[in-house]
Enzyme design. Structure first.
Site, short mmCIF file in Angstrom:
data_model
loop_
_atom_site.label_atom_id
_atom_site.label_comp_id
_atom_site.label_asym_id
_atom_site.label_seq_id
_atom_site.Cartn_x
_atom_site.Cartn_y
_atom_site.Cartn_z
CB CYS A 21 -0.95 0.08 1.20
SG CYS A 21 -1.95 -1.38 1.42
NE ARG A 68 4.30 1.99 -0.78
CZ ARG A 68 5.46 1.63 -0.25
NH1 ARG A 68 6.58 1.88 -0.90
NH2 ARG A 68 5.53 1.05 0.91
CD1 TRP A 89 -0.92 -5.70 -4.23
CD2 TRP A 89 -0.36 -6.57 -2.25
NE1 TRP A 89 -0.50 -6.99 -4.44
CE2 TRP A 89 -0.14 -7.56 -3.25
CE3 TRP A 89 -0.06 -6.90 -0.93
CZ2 TRP A 89 0.34 -8.82 -2.96
CZ3 TRP A 89 0.42 -8.17 -0.65
CH2 TRP A 89 0.61 -9.12 -1.66
CG ASN A 134 2.73 0.68 3.72
OD1 ASN A 134 3.87 1.10 3.57
ND2 ASN A 134 2.39 -0.53 3.38
N GLY A 135 1.10 -1.43 6.01
CA GLY A 135 1.73 -2.38 6.93
C GLY A 135 0.70 -3.39 7.39
CD GLU A 146 14.82 -11.34 -13.48
OE1 GLU A 146 14.45 -12.02 -12.49
OE2 GLU A 146 14.39 -10.18 -13.67
CE LYS A 167 11.28 -9.26 -14.84
NZ LYS A 167 11.94 -8.73 -13.72
CD GLU A 221 7.66 -9.90 -12.78
OE1 GLU A 221 7.19 -9.64 -11.67
OE2 GLU A 221 8.86 -9.72 -13.05
CG HIS A 279 16.08 -36.19 -14.65
ND1 HIS A 279 16.43 -37.52 -14.73
CD2 HIS A 279 17.20 -35.50 -14.93
CE1 HIS A 279 17.72 -37.62 -15.02
NE2 HIS A 279 18.21 -36.40 -15.16
CE LYS A 333 10.06 -1.41 -8.88
NZ LYS A 333 10.44 -2.64 -9.59
C1 G6P Z 1 8.44 -7.86 -5.93
C2 G6P Z 1 8.80 -7.25 -7.28
C3 G6P Z 1 10.05 -7.91 -7.86
C4 G6P Z 1 11.19 -7.81 -6.86
C5 G6P Z 1 10.80 -8.42 -5.50
C6 G6P Z 1 11.84 -8.11 -4.45
O1 G6P Z 1 7.98 -9.15 -6.09
O2 G6P Z 1 7.74 -7.41 -8.18
O3 G6P Z 1 10.43 -7.26 -9.06
O4 G6P Z 1 12.31 -8.49 -7.38
O5 G6P Z 1 9.58 -7.84 -5.05
O6 G6P Z 1 11.82 -6.72 -4.21
P1 G6P Z 1 13.05 -5.89 -3.66
O7 G6P Z 1 12.54 -4.49 -3.57
O8 G6P Z 1 13.41 -6.48 -2.34
O9 G6P Z 1 14.16 -6.04 -4.66
#
Ligand code: G6P
Length: 610
Positions: A2, A27, A76, A102-103, A482, A486, A489, A505, A605
């Site tokens: 949030c 957020r 969120w 937020n929290g 990665e 990507k 997501e 396997h 994020k």
């Molecule tokens: C979320 C984001 C990712 C990120 C992860 C860790 O899931 O969508 O892109 O890698 O958090 O976030 P941080 O801020 O700790 O890198």
């Protein structure tokens, strides 16, 4: 999770609240809402869905638009589904107090039961509503005094913005374990979860420290600890402006951030290399300290965890010390073997990821030295680490990380080389060659970015695939993780990354004519092995997209349906080049599928809850 904002001043509050919330939508964006002080007291408007819905609802309401004091929230969902009623702000029983949060209030059930026994009725399923009700219950006519007592009843993490009917000119804020900044200006002041929210108004900010209460009016901002003692403000000037937090001419933040990679890599690398010497800011690891380390333990979440997976390969290779990599949510609860002789490296873009922060605390409590690699200056993880190396990626807005990932990786190269040199694990010649290679990274990435049009065509060809596997060996396997994250997501295509030798396997039974296999082949020694694995999936009908270096063009063209060629470069740093086509591919597949690229569904994020 949030985002929260607040305004107090001589001007209208609503324009700031809405534009601030827009900057904080990364957020979370399940709902948004504001509470403002009108002629008839506090009024709330809140709506499930994107901010635009809220903005439209507010646009016709004159009393709201005339307010000079208010708070806002973008959500969120954690406790309670996304809905109008669960949207913030939450009002107290008497209607006197409104709160954004937020929290997570961890003891909210205990408090809720207690308050219900006293006759308080709850309308939402959120943990936040108990804060509003608790304040109402404890309110003694003096909000600051009430807050001082109330914060001691709350367990968990909370950045709070509070307005009260008895204070038409005062905004209250509280911070514990969730980020909160104050923007300072003439005749108006602001609170926000993050800096981009205030940047259009001011570059002068103050980051609240743990366990602080702020009292803001249009003329002044006062800070107090939870015991009510006044504390000094640490004010800083932000040297990036609102432009850098905007999209410029790009359609999406993600593309802007992909394209910024050469520039931010330069900003991250060059201040740290002086005449072939690596300077890790103020950090000094003595030879003796490094010799005594028996293990390096990397802890992170999401893409930052993938940086750790790549780093494990090259760090173990050159340092000859064990490197563990853990996702933070596992590390914190698995009784990790970590102690005084472990160097723990926490990687985090936001510096606020709840699991990474908890893992950091766990590691420290076991006596480990914690070094963090963080993008947001002054964030919680940066503050609590023994040492910090900042990535200078600038604000990253797209939920799917690109430039932060690349800068994190570059810091890990620097760190590995710095340690290898101190430990005499690398020859002078090899060391210098690698420093030259790091310096070349920005221009080589620029080179790779030129393949954008070709990648766009490939994306268009495969956009209907519903099953995509990424395969590679060694460093390529780590990069595949990665690439796969990507893609899934932002495009919602089911994709998985496999160590190429492992596919047979079990997973190979999923391969058929509808499968696309994306294969990374950048390692000389493992090239032929991966080619054999490609043959295995090809003979089961899969289409092949291969990514390899320029010296392998003919072999790659022979075996693949499509290929992307990157420059030949030192193998340790090739993951920095090979990830770029995967970022571009994900972007274009998602774009052609009509996905919300910068704000994929269900994601946020900065994940400040566990
Ligand atoms: C979320 C984001 C990712 C990120 C992860 C860790 O899931 O969508 O892109 O890698 O958090 O976030 P941080 O801020 O700790 O890198």
């Amino acid at each position: 999770m949030c985002g929260i904002v607040g305004y107090v001043g001589k001007n209208k509050a609503v324009p700031f609240l809405l534009q601030g919330l827009e900057k904080l939508e990364y957020r979370g964006y399940d709902s948004s809402g504001i509470a403002v002080f009108t002629n008839t007291g506090i009024k709330i408007e809140k709506k499930q869905g994107r901010l635009k819905i809220l903005a439209d609802a507010i646009s016709t309401k004159e009393d709201l638009n005339n307010a000079n004091l208010g708070i806002g929230h973008t959500r969120w969902a954690t406790h309670g589904a996304p809905s109008d009623v669960n949207a913030h702000p939450h009002k107290s029983k008497s209607g006197k107090i409104a709160v954004v949060h937020n929290g997570i209030i961890e003891n909210y059930i205990v408090l809720k039961n207690e308050l219900m026994e006293k006759g308080f009725e709850f309308v939402s399923d959120t943990d936040t509503e108990v804060v509003a009700q608790l304040l109402d219950d404890m309110y003694n006519g003096d909000m600051f005094d009430t807050l001082k007592t109330a914060v001691n009843r709350l367990q968990g993490s909370f950045a709070l913005g509070i307005v009260c009917d008895d204070y038409p000119n005062t905004l209250f804020a509280v911070k514990k374990d969730s980020p909160l900044i104050i923007g300072l200006n003439e005749n108006e002041n602001y609170i926000a979860s993050d800096i981009p929210a205030v940047l259009s108004k001011t570059q002068t900010v103050c980051r609240l420290k743990e366990n602080q209460i702020a009292v803001l009016t249009s003329e002044k901002v006062e800070l107090f600890d939870f015991d009510g003692n006044a504390v000094e403000k640490t004010v800083s000037k932000i040297d990036w402006n609102v432009e850098s937090a905007q999209k410029n001419n790009y359609e999406h933040f993600m593309m802007k951030e992909i394209m910024e990679q050469p520039e931010v890599l330069k900003a991250t690398i060059s201040p740290r290399i002086k005449d072939f010497d690596i300077k890790l800011d103020d950090i000094e690891f003595t030879k003796e300290y490094l010799e005594n380390i028996d293990k390096i333990s990397i802890v992170a979440c999401g893409s930052a965890y993938h940086v750790g997976c790549v780093a494990k390969y090259f760090m173990e290779d050159i340092l000859r010390k064990p490197v563990d990599v853990d996702v933070a949510s596992e590390f914190r609860y698995r009784n990790p073997i970590v102690g005084e002789n472990t160097l723990v490296i926490v990687i985090s873009q936001s510096g606020e990821t709840a699991d990474s922060l908890a893992a950091l605390r766990e590691a420290k409590s076991r006596g480990a030295r914690v070094l963090s690699v963080v993008n947001v200056v002054g964030s919680s993880i940066a503050n609590e680490s023994d040492d910090v190396i900042y990535t200078w990626a600038g604000p990253e807005i797209a939920v799917a990380t690109t430039k932060a990932y690349s800068t994190q990786l570059s810091i890990l190269y620097l760190l590995a080389l710095y340690m290898a040199k101190k430990l005499n694990k690398i020859s002078e010649e090899k060391y210098k060659e690698n420093i030259e290679n790091i310096n070349r990274l920005p221009s080589l990435i620029e080179e790779v970015l030129k393949s954008e049009n070709k990648i766009k065509e490939i994306a268009e060809k495969y956009l209907d695939k519903e099953k995509i596997f990424f395969i590679g060996r060694g460093l390529d396997y780590a990069t595949c993780m990665e690439g796969s994250l990507k893609l899934k997501e932002i495009s919602y295509i089911h994709s998985e990354a496999y160590a190429a030798g492992e596919l047979k396997h079990g997973t190979i039974s999923l391969v058929d004519n509808d499968t696309l296999v994306i294969s990374l082949l950048t390692n000389e020694k493992l090239f032929d092995k991966t080619i054999s694995n490609i043959r295995e999936v090809k003979s089961r009908g899969a289409k092949i997209l291969a990514i390899s270096t320029e010296d392998k063009v003919s072999k790659i063209n022979e075996i693949s349906d499509d290929s992307i060629i990157i420059p030949k470069f030192c193998e340790m740093m090739l993951p920095s080049l090979s990830v770029v086509p995967l970022q571009l591919l994900s972007y274009y597949v998602a774009k052609f599928r009509g996905c919300d690229i910068d704000k994929p569904r269900n994601l946020a994020k900065s994940v400040t809850v566990e």
